[in-house]
Design an enzyme around this catalytic site. Structure first.
Site, PDB file in Angstrom:
ATOM      1  CD  GLU A   1      -2.803   0.446  -0.064  1.00 49.56           C
ATOM      2  OE1 GLU A   1      -2.885   1.447  -0.210  1.00 49.56           O
ATOM      3  OE2 GLU A   1      -4.205   0.456   0.390  1.00 49.56           O
TER       4      GLU A   1
ATOM      5  NE  ARG B   1      -5.671  -2.452   8.518  1.00 53.35           N
ATOM      6  CZ  ARG B   1      -5.045  -1.928   7.910  1.00 53.35           C
ATOM      7  NH1 ARG B   1      -4.756  -0.638   7.903  1.00 53.35           N
ATOM      8  NH2 ARG B   1      -5.686  -2.924   6.508  1.00 53.35           N
TER       9      ARG B   1
ATOM     10  CG  ASN C   1      -6.734   1.699   5.081  1.00 52.15           C
ATOM     11  OD1 ASN C   1      -5.244   0.323   5.052  1.00 52.15           O
ATOM     12  ND2 ASN C   1      -7.075   1.205   3.773  1.00 52.15           N
TER      13      ASN C   1
ATOM     14  CG  ASN D   1      -8.548   2.421   0.376  1.00 50.78           C
ATOM     15  OD1 ASN D   1      -7.085   2.700   0.575  1.00 50.78           O
ATOM     16  ND2 ASN D   1      -9.121   1.554   0.741  1.00 50.78           N
TER      17      ASN D   1
ATOM     18  CG  ASP E   1      -7.250  -0.351  -2.394  1.00 52.46           C
ATOM     19  OD1 ASP E   1      -6.884   1.203  -1.726  1.00 52.46           O
ATOM     20  OD2 ASP E   1      -7.295  -1.295  -1.734  1.00 52.46           O
TER      21      ASP E   1
END
Length: 297
Positions: A21, A105, A107, A153, A203
């Site tokens: 990522e 959490r 991202n 995202n 995403d």
């Protein structure tokens, strides 16, 4: 650039990351930094000498890394915003976030043009609406920008900083906000892109110098280019991995598109068909990106 442009995607690093990522180009040293959230690692890619690529283990759940204007880096870990002097240096927490929300959490995260670190959260147990989008200013104060988020995202800002684009993945949409770079405030939320479900889910995201959005398709085997003014899909870049997670422009001229992917959840048959899933890919896409914004705190 036309929709039938032939673009070759190359494997830049066969990292086999469970959840690659957050690629970000650091012009200070000419390297690309990206993370593997599930392996708690920061990867460092040397485009000129890929044999020197490295991975540094951090914990827990490092999800974004950005250059820091005063040197070093800022990061998001599971529980908040941090800084460090180098990618593998000692961590200092600037702000704890969501201490009262167990199971969440951070991202994706990026910096706005004014140097705020904007990043969002999600539930690790797939509970919808448990996340939010936060902004950390240079004085380490945290503001909540968006609430009731499921999987925070992709982020991007227009070249003039007046528009922020944002993805909450399960919505299948990119939304835009009017953005006040002086205060970091958002207003006038509206939908600018709707991704068909048969093309995967949106995403990570970046923007090019022409103001077009580039979106990674989780489950869609591609990165696509969209016009946010019309909602039109302009181009699809096939990627040899199904779970495409994010993208960022890099290189000396910001004319190389770097693409991260994931292999988490794929079975043996799927991995046989996409052996480089979890790798870092790169392509010349015919346009340039915008310079990476640095954290100002």
């Amino acid at each position: 650039m036309t929709a039938d442009a032939k673009i070759k995607v190359e494997l830049a690093s066969d990292a086999q990351a469970p959840l690659g990522e957050g690629p970000v180009w650091d012009a200070r040293d000419g390297k690309l930094y990206w993370v593997d959230i599930l392996s708690h690692r920061v990867h460092i890619h040397h485009p000129q000498e890929p044999a020197e690529d490295a991975a540094i283990e951090l914990a827990p759940h490092v999800s974004a890394i950005v250059p820091r204007r005063s040197g070093g880096f800022a990061l998001t870990l599971q529980d908040g915003f941090y800084v460090c002097d180098s990618a593998g240096g000692g961590l200092t927490r600037l702000a704890e976030v969501e201490a009262s929300v167990p199971g969440n959490r951070f991202n994706d995260g990026k910096c706005d043009p004014a140097g705020r670190f904007v990043a969002g959260t999600m539930s690790m147990n797939d509970e919808p609406g448990r996340g939010a989008l936060y902004s950390l200013d240079a004085g380490h104060a945290v503001e909540t920008l968006v609430q009731d988020v499921s999987i925070s995202n992709g982020l991007a800002w227009s070249g003039d900083g007046a528009t922020m684009y944002y993805i909450d993945t399960p919505t299948q949409r990119v939304v835009a906000f009017d953005y006040d770079t002086a205060t970091g405030a958002v207003a006038n939320r509206r939908v600018v892109v709707e991704m068909p479900t048969d093309e995967g889910s949106p995403d990570g995201m970046t923007i090019d110098a022409e103001g077009m959005l580039w979106i990674a398709h989780w489950g869609g085997w591609q990165v696509s280019r969209w016009n946010p003014a019309t909602g039109e899909k302009l181009l699809s870049v096939p990627v040899p991995a199904s779970q495409v997670t994010s993208c960022a422009f890099g290189g000396e001229r910001l004319d190389r598109l770097y693409i991260t992917t994931a292999r988490v959840g794929l079975g043996e048959t799927e991995l046989a068909a996409q052996p480089h899933a979890g790798g870092l890919f790169c392509a010349d896409v015919g346009v340039r990106g915008l310079p990476t914004a640095e954290y100002g705190g």
